[in-house]
Design an enzyme around this catalytic site. Structure first.
Site, short mmCIF file in Angstrom:
data_model
loop_
_atom_site.label_atom_id
_atom_site.label_comp_id
_atom_site.label_asym_id
_atom_site.label_seq_id
_atom_site.Cartn_x
_atom_site.Cartn_y
_atom_site.Cartn_z
N ILE A 58 0.85 -1.20 0.00
CA ILE A 58 0.00 0.00 0.00
C ILE A 58 0.89 1.25 0.00
O ILE A 58 0.59 2.23 -0.68
CB ILE A 58 -0.93 0.02 1.25
N LYS A 60 14.49 0.67 17.98
CA LYS A 60 15.54 -0.35 17.83
C LYS A 60 15.28 -1.33 16.67
O LYS A 60 16.19 -1.61 15.89
CB LYS A 60 15.71 -1.11 19.16
N CYS A 69 -17.99 -16.14 -10.11
CA CYS A 69 -17.30 -17.37 -10.51
C CYS A 69 -17.92 -18.60 -9.87
O CYS A 69 -18.97 -19.04 -10.31
CB CYS A 69 -15.80 -17.25 -10.24
N HIS A 105 -14.59 -12.51 -13.12
CA HIS A 105 -14.30 -11.84 -11.85
C HIS A 105 -14.27 -10.33 -12.05
O HIS A 105 -13.19 -9.77 -12.29
CB HIS A 105 -12.93 -12.28 -11.33
N GLU A 125 -14.33 -8.06 -9.99
CA GLU A 125 -13.58 -7.38 -8.93
C GLU A 125 -12.16 -7.02 -9.34
O GLU A 125 -11.59 -6.05 -8.84
CB GLU A 125 -13.55 -8.21 -7.64
N1 GLN Z 1 -13.83 -23.81 -8.99
C1 GLN Z 1 -14.55 -23.19 -10.03
C2 GLN Z 1 -13.92 -23.45 -11.39
O1 GLN Z 1 -12.78 -23.81 -11.46
C3 GLN Z 1 -14.68 -21.71 -9.80
C4 GLN Z 1 -13.37 -20.99 -9.87
C5 GLN Z 1 -13.42 -19.65 -9.21
O2 GLN Z 1 -14.34 -19.34 -8.47
N2 GLN Z 1 -12.41 -18.84 -9.45
O3 GLN Z 1 -14.53 -23.27 -12.41
#
Ligand code: GLN
Length: 529
Positions: free
Chosen positions: A18, A193, A376, A498, A500
């Site tokens: 950070i 220290k 996912c 994903h 995120e």
């Molecule tokens: N385990 C699941 C897959 O391989 C989901 C993977 C994940 O959530 N990144 O498809």
């Protein structure tokens, strides 16, 4: 190219990443072009095979590389896209050198840590620093964070490479910032220290810090700064206090107040440019309401889901909503735990543990009209839940989980992959968004690119029945299902990708913004009642 090297002393987990990212942000706020490299002295080629409970989240870059979570911090703070070359590990360096040796590139030399490994490290740093960003621009300043703690055996070759670079480049082209811990004793007195000892270890490696950043619970007192300056041989103005703040995006402002920016800029002979406050105004916007989101997962460790935590924060700032996270252990999940939450999120994951708790949480969200975001594995389990409880396929499950009707199956190209490292469906893929869908409204476009990391997908043969029963697959990549949403629900959205990983403080991820907004609306509606 100017280099800012960052080392760490006393202990790991100090917030060195950070701090590094914040230094970059400070320069970026002055209009400079900045990039960043993370050195991880472990032997793994990359973070992909590492247990996130031990080492934190595996971050995924656009190019599909699986890297250390600090690269996520760099991308978020600097708003840049990095590549595999920006994460150097001992494994990568040795592999390169051994391959060269096998090819005969060293022409009979004895291949050694010095100079061969250190040369390779230096070449790698220079190459990564000069790599143009996606807009074709090359940075003026490259941050290089050396992971681990000074004094570790495994970081020695990297420190030696840094020493050589510092020795060869003009003094105004490099700066060395040492981040260290300044603990307080039981009387509340600050102790210098440990910092002195870590600087001693740094000096033994031939490195002399230009600046020292002291991590502490309270601001460093003038006396503490004086002591550190004297014992560690740096100017008093070069001892910077880095106190723990409620939100990491406040760190650049804190360092700025401490005079770090001017000290770095002056040391590097860079012009003192005008500072823009735009970034702070956006990423630290005031909250006008507050929601609680339950994250139902296998690991109760926040670092495993760092990017999700940050993405919720970004979406929260964009909607002026403070998001409180309730971490729930999927293995011990009880419906009562989500009775008062404003939203439920089921993140990514692997393996069987906690699966039933996650499916139960999804059922409650779907039936109770609670905003839901699945990511996912969370997307895959939303399909499983719907199959079981709406289609009545009571044995529905994912091939990854066990026996039964596999509504989620292994990707065909995954059938014969060799080994676990870097073999999933990884990184950027284009996703087409269906007309009139929620996800398309959120993104405001018909096609997006998002990052992936998975081995399984919705079983193609099961798609027609699912669609018939009301599942809307609103995002697709060819024949592959990427987004699921439900009509007649305040907010039920799940993505195979994903989102995120691409969320940035000033550019929040649309699914997260939609989710947080729905949570806020739910809360406000309840308050009216
Ligand atoms: N385990 C699941 C897959 O391989 C989901 C993977 C994940 O959530 N990144 O498809």
């Amino acid at each position: 190219m100017k280099y800012i090297f960052v080392t760490g002393g006393v202990m790991s987990g100090l917030g060195k990443g950070i701090t590094t990212a914040s230094v970059g942000r400070i320069l970026k706020n002055r209009g400079m072009k900045v990039t960043a490299v993370k050195i991880d002295p472990y032997l793994n080629i990359d973070a992909g095979t590492m247990n996130p409970a031990q080492h934190g989240e595996v971050f995924v870059l656009s190019d599909g590389s699986e890297v250390d979570l600090d690269l996520g911090n760099y991308e978020r703070f600097l708003d840049i896209d990095l590549s595999a070359s920006h994460n150097i590990t001992t494994g990568k360096v040795y592999r390169e050198v051994i391959e060269k040796e096998r090819r005969g590139d060293y022409l009979g030399d004895t291949v050694q840590i010095i100079p061969h490994i250190t040369d390779e490290i230096r070449a790698w740093i220079a190459r990564a620093a000069a790599e143009p960003d996606t807009g074709g621009q090359v940075a003026e300043v490259c941050l290089v964070e050396v992971g681990g703690t000074v004094g570790d055996i495994e970081s020695m070759p990297f420190l030696e490479a840094v020493r050589q670079m510092r020795g060869e480049l003009p003094p105004e082209d490099t700066v060395l910032i040492h981040v260290t811990l300044v603990p307080e004793d039981t009387m509340g007195d600050m102790k210098t220290k440990p910092t002195q000892h870590s600087v001693k270890a740094l000096r033994e490696a031939g490195l002399y810090p230009d600046m020292i950043v002291g991590r502490s619970g309270h601001p460093l007192s003038p006396n503490t700064k004086r002591k550190i300056a004297a014992f560690c041989d740096v100017a008093q103005g070069a001892v910077i206090s880095n106190t723990t703040v409620p939100d990491i995006y406040q760190v650049p402002a804190e360092l700025e107040k401490e005079g770090l920016a001017d000290a770095v800029v002056d040391h590097l002979y860079l012009p003192r440019r005008e500072v823009s406050a735009d970034w702070y105004n956006t990423v630290l916007r005031e909250f006008t309401s507050r929601v609680t989101v339950a994250i139902v997962s296998k690991y109760g460790i926040e670092d495993v889901y760092l990017s999700i935590k940050e993405a919720l924060k970004h979406a929260g700032r964009a909607t002026a909503t403070e998001v409180k996270i309730l971490w729930l252990d999927a293995e011990r999940f009880e419906p009562g735990q989500v009775a008062d939450v404003d939203g439920i999120l089921v993140p990514g994951g692997f393996g069987r543990r906690g699966i039933e708790g996650k499916i139960e949480a999804i059922r409650l969200a779907r039936q109770g009209g609670v905003p839901f975001l699945g990511l996912c594995l969370g997307f895959q389990l939303a399909v499983v839940e719907y199959s079981r409880n709406v289609l009545g396929w009571t044995d529905a499950c994912s091939e990854e989980i066990g026996e039964g009707r596999h509504v989620i199956a292994i990707l065909p190209e995954q059938g014969d992959v060799d080994g676990l490292g870097g073999t999933m469906r990884l990184g950027d893929y284009r996703v087409d968004l269906g007309e009139g869908t929620r996800v398309r409204a959120l993104y405001g476009t018909s096609g997006i690119v998002e990052r992936h990391r998975h081995r399984y997908e919705v079983t193609p043969q099961e798609i027609p029945a699912l669609v018939e029963a009301g599942v809307v697959f609103s995002g697709t990549c060819g024949d592959r299902m990427e987004v699921m949403e439900l009509k007649d629900h305040p907010f039920f959205l799940a993505t195979q990708f994903h989102p995120e990983f691409r969320s940035r403080p000033a550019k929040p991820s649309p699914p997260f913004v939609g989710f947080v907004r729905a949570c806020r609306e739910k809360r406000q509606a309840e308050q009216v009642i």
